[in-house]
Scaffold this motif. Structure first.
Motif, mmCIF file in Angstrom:
data_model
loop_
_atom_site.group_PDB
_atom_site.id
_atom_site.type_symbol
_atom_site.label_atom_id
_atom_site.label_comp_id
_atom_site.label_asym_id
_atom_site.label_seq_id
_atom_site.Cartn_x
_atom_site.Cartn_y
_atom_site.Cartn_z
ATOM 1 N N TRP A 90 46.711 65.764 94.062
ATOM 2 C CA TRP A 90 46.594 65.030 95.313
ATOM 3 C C TRP A 90 47.617 65.449 96.362
ATOM 4 O O TRP A 90 48.779 65.724 96.044
ATOM 5 C CB TRP A 90 46.758 63.530 95.056
ATOM 6 N N LEU A 91 47.178 65.445 97.613
ATOM 7 C CA LEU A 91 48.056 65.554 98.774
ATOM 8 C C LEU A 91 47.778 64.357 99.676
ATOM 9 O O LEU A 91 46.615 63.993 99.903
ATOM 10 C CB LEU A 91 47.792 66.847 99.549
ATOM 11 N N PHE A 92 48.842 63.762 100.245
ATOM 12 C CA PHE A 92 48.728 62.503 100.988
ATOM 13 C C PHE A 92 49.577 62.562 102.242
ATOM 14 O O PHE A 92 50.683 63.110 102.239
ATOM 15 C CB PHE A 92 49.202 61.347 100.101
ATOM 16 N N SER A 93 49.070 61.960 103.317
ATOM 17 C CA SER A 93 49.831 61.862 104.570
ATOM 18 C C SER A 93 49.582 60.503 105.218
ATOM 19 O O SER A 93 48.504 59.920 105.084
ATOM 20 C CB SER A 93 49.406 62.976 105.531
ATOM 21 N N HIS A 94 50.597 60.019 105.921
ATOM 22 C CA HIS A 94 50.520 58.749 106.655
ATOM 23 C C HIS A 94 50.886 58.994 108.109
ATOM 24 O O HIS A 94 51.959 59.524 108.405
ATOM 25 C CB HIS A 94 51.489 57.723 106.036
ATOM 26 N N ASN A 95 50.005 58.623 109.008
ATOM 27 C CA ASN A 95 50.246 58.669 110.449
ATOM 28 C C ASN A 95 50.365 57.230 110.919
ATOM 29 O O ASN A 95 49.370 56.502 110.967
ATOM 30 C CB ASN A 95 49.069 59.398 111.119
ATOM 31 N N GLY A 96 51.599 56.770 111.211
ATOM 32 C CA GLY A 96 51.770 55.389 111.644
ATOM 33 C C GLY A 96 53.165 54.884 111.375
ATOM 34 O O GLY A 96 54.122 55.656 111.250
ATOM 35 N N ALA A 97 53.288 53.579 111.234
ATOM 36 C CA ALA A 97 54.579 52.943 110.986
ATOM 37 C C ALA A 97 54.346 51.561 110.402
ATOM 38 O O ALA A 97 53.373 50.880 110.759
ATOM 39 C CB ALA A 97 55.397 52.836 112.273
ATOM 40 N N VAL A 98 55.253 51.145 109.511
ATOM 41 C CA VAL A 98 55.199 49.817 108.899
ATOM 42 C C VAL A 98 56.554 49.160 109.083
ATOM 43 O O VAL A 98 57.574 49.691 108.626
ATOM 44 C CB VAL A 98 54.859 49.902 107.397
ATOM 45 N N SER A 99 56.574 48.024 109.760
ATOM 46 C CA SER A 99 57.829 47.300 109.943
ATOM 47 C C SER A 99 58.250 46.642 108.634
ATOM 48 O O SER A 99 57.413 46.299 107.799
ATOM 49 C CB SER A 99 57.660 46.234 111.035
ATOM 50 N N ARG A 100 59.554 46.476 108.448
ATOM 51 C CA ARG A 100 60.116 45.838 107.249
ATOM 52 C C ARG A 100 59.448 46.391 105.983
ATOM 53 O O ARG A 100 59.080 45.651 105.078
ATOM 54 C CB ARG A 100 59.962 44.310 107.330
ATOM 55 N N TRP A 101 59.350 47.700 105.932
ATOM 56 C CA TRP A 101 58.596 48.320 104.849
ATOM 57 C C TRP A 101 59.257 48.130 103.486
ATOM 58 O O TRP A 101 58.577 48.125 102.458
ATOM 59 C CB TRP A 101 58.381 49.801 105.137
ATOM 60 N N ALA A 127 61.281 59.731 98.998
ATOM 61 C CA ALA A 127 62.126 59.598 100.186
ATOM 62 C C ALA A 127 62.219 58.127 100.552
ATOM 63 O O ALA A 127 61.378 57.306 100.161
ATOM 64 C CB ALA A 127 61.545 60.389 101.351
ATOM 65 N N ARG A 128 63.234 57.802 101.326
ATOM 66 C CA ARG A 128 63.388 56.418 101.788
ATOM 67 C C ARG A 128 62.637 56.256 103.108
ATOM 68 O O ARG A 128 63.206 56.366 104.187
ATOM 69 C CB ARG A 128 64.869 56.079 101.961
ATOM 70 N N CYS A 129 61.327 56.027 103.000
ATOM 71 C CA CYS A 129 60.520 55.870 104.214
ATOM 72 C C CYS A 129 59.239 55.128 103.886
ATOM 73 O O CYS A 129 58.814 55.047 102.727
ATOM 74 C CB CYS A 129 60.217 57.222 104.865
ATOM 75 N N ASP A 130 58.621 54.575 104.923
ATOM 76 C CA ASP A 130 57.404 53.796 104.749
ATOM 77 C C ASP A 130 56.268 54.643 104.186
ATOM 78 O O ASP A 130 55.475 54.180 103.363
ATOM 79 C CB ASP A 130 56.990 53.133 106.063
ATOM 80 N N THR A 141 48.388 45.904 103.131
ATOM 81 C CA THR A 141 49.509 46.080 104.056
ATOM 82 C C THR A 141 49.257 45.369 105.373
ATOM 83 O O THR A 141 50.126 44.644 105.893
ATOM 84 C CB THR A 141 49.773 47.574 104.296
ATOM 85 N N ALA A 142 48.065 45.529 105.936
ATOM 86 C CA ALA A 142 47.751 44.896 107.219
ATOM 87 C C ALA A 142 47.748 43.380 107.120
ATOM 88 O O ALA A 142 48.036 42.688 108.105
ATOM 89 C CB ALA A 142 46.401 45.391 107.718
ATOM 90 N N ALA A 143 47.447 42.847 105.941
ATOM 91 C CA ALA A 143 47.424 41.395 105.772
ATOM 92 C C ALA A 143 48.802 40.778 105.961
ATOM 93 O O ALA A 143 48.930 39.642 106.425
ATOM 94 C CB ALA A 143 46.871 41.044 104.390
ATOM 95 N N VAL A 144 49.862 41.519 105.599
ATOM 96 C CA VAL A 144 51.223 40.984 105.736
ATOM 97 C C VAL A 144 52.005 41.647 106.864
ATOM 98 O O VAL A 144 53.088 41.184 107.224
ATOM 99 C CB VAL A 144 51.998 41.127 104.407
ATOM 100 N N PRO A 194 50.535 42.705 110.333
ATOM 101 C CA PRO A 194 49.417 42.908 111.270
ATOM 102 C C PRO A 194 49.685 43.974 112.324
ATOM 103 O O PRO A 194 48.745 44.526 112.894
ATOM 104 C CB PRO A 194 49.248 41.522 111.911
ATOM 105 N N ASP A 195 50.956 44.272 112.578
ATOM 106 C CA ASP A 195 51.286 45.280 113.580
ATOM 107 C C ASP A 195 51.368 46.688 112.993
ATOM 108 O O ASP A 195 51.651 47.657 113.722
ATOM 109 C CB ASP A 195 52.627 44.946 114.245
ATOM 110 N N ALA A 196 51.123 46.842 111.701
ATOM 111 C CA ALA A 196 51.262 48.152 111.052
ATOM 112 C C ALA A 196 50.205 49.122 111.572
ATOM 113 O O ALA A 196 49.071 48.740 111.867
ATOM 114 C CB ALA A 196 51.148 48.019 109.546
ATOM 115 N N ARG A 197 50.605 50.379 111.649
ATOM 116 C CA ARG A 197 49.679 51.456 111.985
ATOM 117 C C ARG A 197 49.527 52.317 110.737
ATOM 118 O O ARG A 197 50.509 52.825 110.193
ATOM 119 C CB ARG A 197 50.203 52.259 113.177
ATOM 120 N N LEU A 198 48.279 52.473 110.287
ATOM 121 C CA LEU A 198 48.034 52.924 108.917
ATOM 122 C C LEU A 198 46.919 53.954 108.842
ATOM 123 O O LEU A 198 45.941 53.790 108.115
ATOM 124 C CB LEU A 198 47.670 51.709 108.040
#
Length: 279
Positions: free
Chosen positions: A116-127, A148-151, A180-183, A185-189
């Protein structure tokens, strides 16, 4: 935010996919046209590719990766690598780091495990609170082994728990986005995942496009934005949708059936909720 792309099809050089297109990922690292958050993606980049095509019916080969913590345009080694490496499956990304996350190359997508290869375009607050807030079944060992220490790394760990339990790729992404969006709502995922044979992607909060190229072997590209000036041949994925693609065909599940409609995962990880079927 970030920009990313995945490609499946006849062998192409990394240059053909990343640096040569006039509005491709190389240009998107310093002048994205459709990015909704942030103006430049200079916090690192990564490229993953499969050295050999996946044999029909056989196990997918493990991908190779090249990642740096510098801007894509600043890497003097990339031009030679990009013109020399050719692959039938590629996932690449340029990074705009979420505040408070690590800046080393380990935080640059693509993240990898097995095929698998995976990528995330966005941001999660209080991740850092996300596993507790979602009730996601991540073991202490999984949390301590985050690359890594990241969302993005945390979202990958959440996705991987489902993939390893046998959950289909599209269902896994949809469940992670829903929980993630349930807790948050401002996350970009916007999430992107490939095993070298197929692509699963979610649009949730930013842009996502896809392009099919009929011909010998067929080809499909999924990207944050078109790599041509007028976008000819590209189709936009609606927000809150799930895309499932192979070179043979692409399906886009509309918002009513996409990630926002997926059931959240109870411990243990959930069964499939979207039943993707053939792409």
């Amino acid at each position: 935010m970030c920009r990313h792309l995945a490609y499946l099809g006849p062998p192409r050089t990394l240059a053909e996919l990343i640096t040569a297109p006039p509005y491709g990922l190389h240009r998107q690292s310093w002048a994205p046209r459709r990015q909704r958050h942030g103006t430049v993606n200079a916090d690192g980049f990564g490229i993953g590719w499969y050295p050999e095509p996946a044999p029909p019916g056989g196990p997918a080969p493990e991908p190779a990766r090249y990642r740096r913590s510098i801007p894509l345009w600043a890497d003097g080694n990339l031009p030679d690598l990009a013109r020399a490496v050719r692959s039938t499956a590629v996932l690449a990304a340029v990074r705009s780091a979420t505040a408070g996350t690590s800046q080393d190359e380990a935080a640059a997508a693509p993240f990898a495990a097995g095929p698998w290869l995976f990528s995330h375009n966005g941001a999660v607050s209080r991740w850092t609170d996300l596993p507790a807030d979602t009730g996601w079944p991540l073991s202490p060992a999984a949390l301590l082994s985050l690359e890594a220490r990241c969302d993005s790394a945390l979202l990958w760990a959440m996705t991987l728990t489902l993939l390893r339990s046998g959950t289909p790729a599209g269902d896994a992404l949809a469940a992670v986005v829903h929980a993630t969006a349930a807790v948050r709502p401002d996350a970009r995922l916007n999430l992107l995942l490939t095993d070298g044979r197929s692509i699963a992607a979610v649009r949730h909060g930013d842009t996502l496009w896809w392009r099919a190229e009929p011909g010998p072997g067929n080809a499909v590209t999924v990207a944050s934005e078109p790599d041509t000036e007028d976008g000819t041949g590209w189709q936009e994925v609606p927000d809150r949708s799930l895309l499932l693609a192979t070179p043979a065909g692409t399906r886009v599940l509309p918002p009513a059936d996409g990630p926002s409609a997926a059931a959240p995962p109870p411990p243990p990880p959930p069964s499939a909720v979207l039943a993707p079927g053939p792409a």
